[in-house]
Enzyme design. Structure first.
Site, mmCIF file in Angstrom:
data_model
loop_
_atom_site.group_PDB
_atom_site.id
_atom_site.type_symbol
_atom_site.label_atom_id
_atom_site.label_comp_id
_atom_site.label_asym_id
_atom_site.label_seq_id
_atom_site.Cartn_x
_atom_site.Cartn_y
_atom_site.Cartn_z
ATOM 1 N N SER A 137 0.819 -1.213 0.000
ATOM 2 C CA SER A 137 0.000 0.000 0.000
ATOM 3 C C SER A 137 0.853 1.263 0.000
ATOM 4 O O SER A 137 1.828 1.373 0.730
ATOM 5 C CB SER A 137 -0.895 0.001 1.243
ATOM 6 O OG SER A 137 -1.619 1.204 1.323
ATOM 7 N N LYS A 155 -3.405 2.471 -2.345
ATOM 8 C CA LYS A 155 -3.019 3.533 -1.427
ATOM 9 C C LYS A 155 -4.055 3.583 -0.307
ATOM 10 O O LYS A 155 -5.230 3.278 -0.523
ATOM 11 C CB LYS A 155 -2.984 4.870 -2.199
ATOM 12 C CG LYS A 155 -2.802 6.114 -1.329
ATOM 13 C CD LYS A 155 -1.419 6.179 -0.730
ATOM 14 C CE LYS A 155 -1.292 7.219 0.360
ATOM 15 N NZ LYS A 155 -0.045 7.040 1.156
ATOM 16 N N ASN A 163 9.068 8.725 4.902
ATOM 17 C CA ASN A 163 7.993 9.376 4.152
ATOM 18 C C ASN A 163 6.964 9.960 5.091
ATOM 19 O O ASN A 163 6.723 9.453 6.185
ATOM 20 C CB ASN A 163 7.346 8.410 3.145
ATOM 21 C CG ASN A 163 6.188 7.638 3.734
ATOM 22 O OD1 ASN A 163 5.098 8.167 3.942
ATOM 23 N ND2 ASN A 163 6.428 6.365 4.035
ATOM 24 N N ILE A 203 3.653 11.155 3.706
ATOM 25 C CA ILE A 203 2.683 11.487 2.659
ATOM 26 C C ILE A 203 1.418 12.044 3.308
ATOM 27 O O ILE A 203 0.834 12.997 2.815
ATOM 28 C CB ILE A 203 2.329 10.231 1.822
ATOM 29 C CG1 ILE A 203 3.595 9.530 1.314
ATOM 30 C CG2 ILE A 203 1.399 10.600 0.670
ATOM 31 C CD1 ILE A 203 4.455 10.304 0.371
ATOM 32 N N CYS A 224 -0.660 3.887 10.420
ATOM 33 C CA CYS A 224 -0.095 5.014 9.674
ATOM 34 C C CYS A 224 0.474 6.049 10.640
ATOM 35 O O CYS A 224 -0.243 6.599 11.465
ATOM 36 C CB CYS A 224 -1.124 5.684 8.777
ATOM 37 S SG CYS A 224 -0.386 7.034 7.828
ATOM 38 N N ASN A 275 4.226 -1.991 8.905
ATOM 39 C CA ASN A 275 4.155 -0.643 8.386
ATOM 40 C C ASN A 275 5.474 0.033 8.752
ATOM 41 O O ASN A 275 6.385 -0.622 9.253
ATOM 42 C CB ASN A 275 2.954 0.104 8.985
ATOM 43 C CG ASN A 275 2.448 1.199 8.030
ATOM 44 O OD1 ASN A 275 3.244 1.919 7.433
ATOM 45 N ND2 ASN A 275 1.147 1.316 7.902
ATOM 46 N N GLY A 328 12.046 0.522 3.683
ATOM 47 C CA GLY A 328 13.180 0.157 2.828
ATOM 48 C C GLY A 328 14.101 -0.859 3.476
ATOM 49 O O GLY A 328 13.895 -1.272 4.625
HETATM 50 C C1 LIG Z 1 5.654 6.424 0.230
HETATM 51 C C2 LIG Z 1 4.965 5.401 1.070
HETATM 52 C C3 LIG Z 1 3.590 5.477 1.273
HETATM 53 C C4 LIG Z 1 2.941 4.538 2.067
HETATM 54 N N1 LIG Z 1 1.586 4.623 2.242
HETATM 55 C C5 LIG Z 1 0.940 3.662 2.949
HETATM 56 C C6 LIG Z 1 -0.456 3.666 3.092
HETATM 57 O O1 LIG Z 1 -1.153 4.535 2.556
HETATM 58 N N2 LIG Z 1 -1.058 2.685 3.816
HETATM 59 C C7 LIG Z 1 -0.330 1.688 4.414
HETATM 60 O O2 LIG Z 1 -0.892 0.822 5.043
HETATM 61 N N3 LIG Z 1 1.009 1.650 4.294
HETATM 62 C C8 LIG Z 1 1.658 2.605 3.568
HETATM 63 N N4 LIG Z 1 3.027 2.560 3.437
HETATM 64 C C9 LIG Z 1 3.761 1.466 4.092
HETATM 65 C C10 LIG Z 1 4.094 0.347 3.109
HETATM 66 O O3 LIG Z 1 2.919 -0.235 2.604
HETATM 67 C C11 LIG Z 1 4.938 -0.733 3.801
HETATM 68 O O4 LIG Z 1 4.212 -1.263 4.872
HETATM 69 C C12 LIG Z 1 6.240 -0.185 4.339
HETATM 70 O O5 LIG Z 1 6.762 0.783 3.462
HETATM 71 C C13 LIG Z 1 7.287 -1.259 4.567
HETATM 72 O O6 LIG Z 1 7.602 -1.936 3.381
HETATM 73 P P1 LIG Z 1 8.849 -1.527 2.428
HETATM 74 O O7 LIG Z 1 10.040 -1.398 3.292
HETATM 75 O O8 LIG Z 1 8.922 -2.612 1.427
HETATM 76 O O9 LIG Z 1 8.486 -0.215 1.800
HETATM 77 C C14 LIG Z 1 3.679 3.504 2.663
HETATM 78 C C15 LIG Z 1 5.061 3.429 2.449
HETATM 79 C C16 LIG Z 1 5.707 4.355 1.659
HETATM 80 C C17 LIG Z 1 7.186 4.253 1.476
#
Ligand SMILES: Cc1cc2nc3c(=O)[nH]c(=O)nc-3n(C[C@H](O)[C@H](O)[C@H](O)COP(=O)(O)O)c2cc1C
Ligand SMILES: Cc1cc2nc3c(=O)[nH]c(=O)nc-3n(C[C@H](O)[C@H](O)[C@H](O)COP(=O)(O)OP(=O)(O)OC[C@H]3O[C@@H](n4cnc5c(N)ncnc54)[C@H](O)[C@@H]3O)c2cc1C
Ligand SMILES: Cc1cc2nc3c(=O)[nH]c(=O)nc-3n(C[C@H](O)[C@H](O)[C@H](O)COP(=O)(O)OP(=O)(O)OC[C@H]3O[C@@H](n4cnc5c(N)ncnc54)[C@H](O)[C@@H]3O)c2cc1C
Ligand SMILES: Cc1cc2nc3c(=O)[nH]c(=O)nc-3n(C[C@H](O)[C@H](O)[C@H](O)COP(=O)(O)O)c2cc1C
Ligand code: FES
Ligand code: FES
Lengths: 295, 330, 330, 295
Positions: free
Chosen positions: C49, C73, C97, C99, C158, C220, C245
């Protein structure tokens, strides 16, 4: 402690066998004090990932020219970045680190056992052994005859053999696939050789004397190995240690362990000590007497 | 609109070097000494516990008395062998460690390390870790007998041991209990070293202060793990290990920020600090001093570079004393 | 001692490529499809997401129906503008982030995004975020009217919003309350997305399952921050931001491991996954599926590479079905 | 959408001014579809730190040769790594991305305003404007006369001026320190020029007519600028926007924002929209009409 840490010039970086590189570095400080078995901690990348320095043995050091050499195999990210460096680049190194191989004066029949990239530090060792083999200048050539049992996966990975021969080592190559030299392991050859030459166990004394078929015997069949030095993968070291336990020959092995600091500060590179607890590969080693460790 | 904008803005993000250019002719000196709950340090940069041995290992590279202070490897009541290897595993911009508090024990420390350390001319902080409150008390008492020890850092956050350690630091009650025990055992300054593996770091910090902590240091490692996909088993014997290094910096900084708003005692910030810019961030967030851990392994000169960078930064900014910037981003 | 040790050991750490070499002549096929609480996916790799928009943005590079599922999203009841810039800040091997849930609202989603998405031939999971339990309930109910929606992921984690969000995910009681509300609003599978910013993730997971969650997804983002040393102010308007990341992978993996031991529902693992090796680690730790987030930004083809890497890995290992490895490192 | 993502060959990488590099890349896919103002997302390092791709504008694209060019300033880690690449290396790029400058056919007096490295995409724009200036082949040279107001910190940083002149732009250089051209900002020149040439505000119409001292007037004093294009630091864009608000000339600005995905998926690159809420610099831009944004 004369420990160097800083940026040095890369003199060359050449692929000497598939995936195996030799790199020359200009570092008078390290060249001055390095002894065989010691290693460098190399920062392969100036950024933050890969983060840790990589431990790489010193494969040659020349006080006069101020040059040191490493030989490394590309196995992952750090060594991969290293392989792409060119002679105009600088490299951040720290060293020499650790306790190397003891190189007593006057040895006449040292035996080295190396596996794969583990041969790299043994090249430096061979040279030092040769140089220290005689106190005087006469009779040296005929007197010193080291033995080298080395193993590689296949013939194309072999490196450093000419160098060993130039250091007056009789070299026996093994490969896993038989594509060069014996098919098998260098420890097999070590075992076989010692069985023939060694007066141990005592009841075998006669066998040892009749070991006329060994490689060096033409030169001096009466000389017993004064020390065994080994570097290579863990199974090789284990086998060497096991063989050593049946002889009284001082046996030194160089071990690998994941490292962070490389100087003894983090206690990250623990190797199991036969005295209980752990020793630090980076500072108490990487070279240990075989009996010091539980492998 | 700023009339001189081009001068600055053609290089859109002002370079950090420019921060170090002296802005005034007079500010050619900056005082970076700090006094944290009675520990007088000539600069605010310490070596973090467990990453600097007992101060001897890096002495081949530079005079360690140039640091603000040295924190010892974590001590326990009895000596410990630590965990079986592997103990270190690299992760993206970080490392996992599972040393398991290998140390000579308090008595071993006093006998073998202290005599040399106490002559080193640098404040030494003993880091201690107990299985229970009584351990903390006894160690604190014994260490207080040392003449010249600067402070005791009570590690209630070690993730790599069977008992005690991090468990103490994860709940306000147990944090209070451990720190209270240390407090009762010593008149030396007591620093509580907190674990980041909590929902609300402020609560833990408050409990530590209520128990008598004179300063807070944070963060210890984040709990993480790695799996060996060849063996299909966790890399570490104890499954979990502690994550440190640049990767954790954003989390560490956030916690320093939070704790600064929650308590009034000085904070020693750490977690991923590798450059003077990182150190400045921690100070702006509220740290009165910083400790360098993992970065020592990557660049042994990192602490020295941070010290000189800090000094130049202050001069460049026309700031005469470090404490003017502490917490000033709030 | 293994007689053939050299073959393996001259290259001291068995290369990952060797893991993908077929060990048996028969294992030339591996089933990587998964069914997670009723969501049938042709492979276990989803887009996380917030990192994949509404599935349109990456469609210029590849057919997104090759993924196992797409998570939207985060949606809120009303549309939101999100936080002021900057919203992204790079950290070592990670990004922060903030957002702030910019999104068209549930109605906007249904009107503008759903018609296209529902024809994409890929399971779509709606990620929702509420200020309060009633929001969660209302969104879940409204979304349940959509014909073909695969599941609802309730984001109780979030970190970038004023109300709700992460606060729900930090305590078992509020986690229970939010998930319960979603559960009452829908018959679709409910996935609870947890926050890693807690002392004990197992408690939160248990509460979510007790409230009726059919699956757990984690993690998250970790709460972090950065400070602009030029402006001497936090980089982000809302001070804190979410860290994601590769930097966070060790923490994420640990939490998946813990939750696997605590609850019996399937786990969707995420946090720093960037390669098939990472995905295998998560599955060995107990994830039945994985989501790729930040890695999309670095290599848009990362999800596809993970899918094919997983397949080759299984074939190389002579494993015929993915679920044989799920949790098998325990 | 014809979006390319993959590894391409570096043709050259040359320092054209202190700290400013021009890199040529072989990428027929991107060269084919690129338009001025679009950008690439470049992975400077194959490892995980620096992690994100870097947005860099396309400074030239040639369909025939399949080559694209970027011009970049070394400001940090990513661009630092980029600068050390050599022509044998490969580079992972994604693009062309974003919405570029509109290049209508038949413009005769476009004005471009650039600051520092912001001049890079304007080179591509200038070429396209020139190429599109006339539908027929006659009378083109004398008819088209663009104006370029460009600013740099100092004379030694100036680049691309010959290129602009070859594209039939009259170039006015400003430097902050006066070491080349005017001492001051290009926006000053823009303002001054428009004051003289423009019939706005209406009461100033006479002034505009008498603007015989402007550079292009020798060629065609009657032609009013049909569009203003700007790229540079934020204060420059602010000023251009402010000037634009006093004219009716369509004005396009290219903005910078920190980016993660570059494709519109993460909502990370928000810029404030005058219509409320935010727009995405990477997908809705990076080029916007000046009035669309609140700067
Ligand atoms: C730019 C950005 C926006 C995100 N927006 C959401 C969101 O709207 N809802 C949500 O549940 N997680 C959101 N996340 C979290 C990601 O879904 C994920 O749980 C988190 O980034 C860890 O995974 P990753 O390290 O592979 O990015 C967001 C992450 C990023 C980087
Ligand atoms: C004392 C010592 C001397 C060494 N001498 C040499 C040498 O002369 N030539 C040579 O090619 N190799 C040598 N090695 C092994 C070499 O350190 C590793 O191959 C190298 O670190 C791999 O890094 P990488 O980034 O390419 O691989 P990766 O697998 O990406 O490295 C990941 C992490 O694991 C560690 N690691 C991986 N393999 C080893 C290993 N075998 N030993 C210790 N840590 C490891 C790395 O340091 C790094 O932290 C030596 C190791 C030690 C401990
Ligand atoms: C659409 C667009 C087009 C651009 N075109 C060019 C160009 O043609 N030539 C050129 O030299 N520069 C250009 N830039 C700026 C360029 O992206 C940055 O200078 C570059 O990202 C800096 O990376 P670094 O690693 O060297 O610096 P660092 O400061 O180490 O970067 C740290 C982080 O900040 C981000 N960042 C830093 N500066 C900027 C910036 N100005 N804009 C956006 N993000 C930034 C980086 O992407 C990275 O994530 C452009 C930016 C955008 C948004
Ligand atoms: C190898 C290693 C050993 C550590 N040992 C201890 C310890 O004994 N006691 C302690 O309080 N912290 C210990 N730590 C934690 C560090 O002191 C520090 O809090 C943490 O690593 C975060 O800082 P860094 O990212 O700069 O390393 C250790 C860290 C590492 C990497
Ligand atoms: S690597 Fe740190 S003690 Fe050996
Ligand atoms: S950078 Fe991701 S939306 Fe623009």
């Amino acid at each position: 402690m004369s420990l160097f840490c800083g940026s040095v010039k890369i003199i060359d970086n050449v692929e000497i066998a598939p995936g195996i590189f030799r790199m020359g570095l200009e570092c008078p400080e390290a060249a001055e004090s390095a002894s065989p078995g010691q290693f460098l901690q190399i920062r392969c990348f100036e950024g933050l990932a890969p983060l840790l320095r990589r431990p790489i043995s010193i494969a040659a050091a020349d006080k006069d020219s101020g040059m040191i050499e490493i030989i490394y195999r590309v196995v992952g990210e750090g060594t991969g970045i290293l392989a792409r460096k060119t002679k105009k680049d600088m490299l951040d190194i720290m060293g020499p680190l650790g306790k190397g191989f003891p190189v007593p004066r006057g040895l006449r029949r040292p035996v080295i056992v190396g596996g794969g990239i583990g041969v790299a530090p043994l090249l430096f060792l061979a040279k030092s052994l040769k140089e220290n083999s005689s106190r005087d200048s006469y009779g040296r050539e005929s007197d010193f005859c080291g033995l080298a049992f080395v193993g590689f996966s296949s013939g194309e990975e072999v490196f450093g053999m000419q160098f060993l021969e130039d250091c007056c080592f009789n070299v026996e190559i093994c490969t896993d696939d038989g594509s060069e030299g014996h098919k098998g392991f260098p420890t097999d050859l070590l075992e076989e050789y010692l069985k023939h030459i060694m007066p141990i166990p005592a009841s075998n004394r006669e066998n040892a004397k009749s070991a006329g078929d060994s490689e060096c015997t033409s030169a001096s069949s009466a000389i017993l190995p004064e020390a065994v030095y080994a570097c290579g993968p863990e199974p090789l070291l284990k086998k060497v240690k096991q063989i050593a336990s049946m002889t009284k020959i001082p046996t030194y092995i160089s071990v690998e362990q994941r490292m962070a600091c490389g100087v003894g500060a983090c206690l990250g590179c623990a190797v199991k000590s036969s005295g209980g607890g752990y020793l630090r590969a980076c500072r108490d080693g990487p070279v240990f007497e075989a009996h010091q460790l539980i492998l | 609109m700023d009339d001189r904008f081009f001068e600055r803005e053609y290089n859109p993000y002002e370079s950090d070097a420019s921060l170090m250019e002296s802005k005034s002719r007079h500010a050619d000196f900056a005082d970076i000494s700090v006094n944290i709950c009675g520990i007088a340090m000539k600069n605010p940069v310490m070596a973090a516990s467990g990453t600097f041995g007992f101060g001897e290992e890096y002495a081949g590279l530079y005079d360690i008395s140039r640091l603000g202070a040295v924190v010892t490897k974590g001590l326990t009541l009895e000596r410990r062998c630590g965990n079986p290897p592997p103990r270190i595993y690299e992760t993206p911009a970080g490392i996992l460690n599972s040393i398991g508090l290998e140390n000579p024990g308090v008595e071993g420390f006093i006998r073998w390390e202290w005599p040399r350390l106490c002559r080193s001319g640098i404040p030494v902080i003993a880091n201690i870790d107990g299985d229970n409150a009584n351990d903390y008390y006894r160690m604190a008492r014994r260490l207080s007998e040392l003449d010249g020890l600067a402070a005791i850092e009570a590690n209630i956050s070690c993730p790599n041991v069977e008992k005690g350690g991090m468990a103490f630091g994860q709940h306000p009650e147990s944090a209070y209990e451990a720190i209270k025990a240390v407090r009762e055992g010593t008149n030396l300054p007591v620093i509580a070293k907190l674990s980041p593996n909590v929902t609300d770091i402020r609560q833990i910090a408050e409990a530590a202060v209520n128990a008598g902590a004179d300063a807070i240091s944070l963060i210890n490692t984040l709990q993480g793990m790695a799996i060996d996909i060849h063996k299909k088993k966790p890399v570490f014997h104890r499954t979990f290990a502690g994550l440190s290094g640049p990767a954790v910096k954003p989390v560490a900084l956030r916690m320093v920020w939070e704790v600064f708003e929650a308590v009034r005692v000085p904070i020693i910030g750490m977690g991923g600090i590798a450059s003077w810019q990182d150190a400045v961030e921690f100070m702006l967030a509220g740290a009165s001093a910083v400790a360098v851990g993992t970065a020592n392994f990557i660049d042994p000169f990192a602490p020295l570079k941070i010290i000189s960078g800090l000094k130049k930064y202050l001069i460049g900014q026309g700031i005469r004393a470090l404490n003017e910037i502490i917490g000033s981003a709030h």
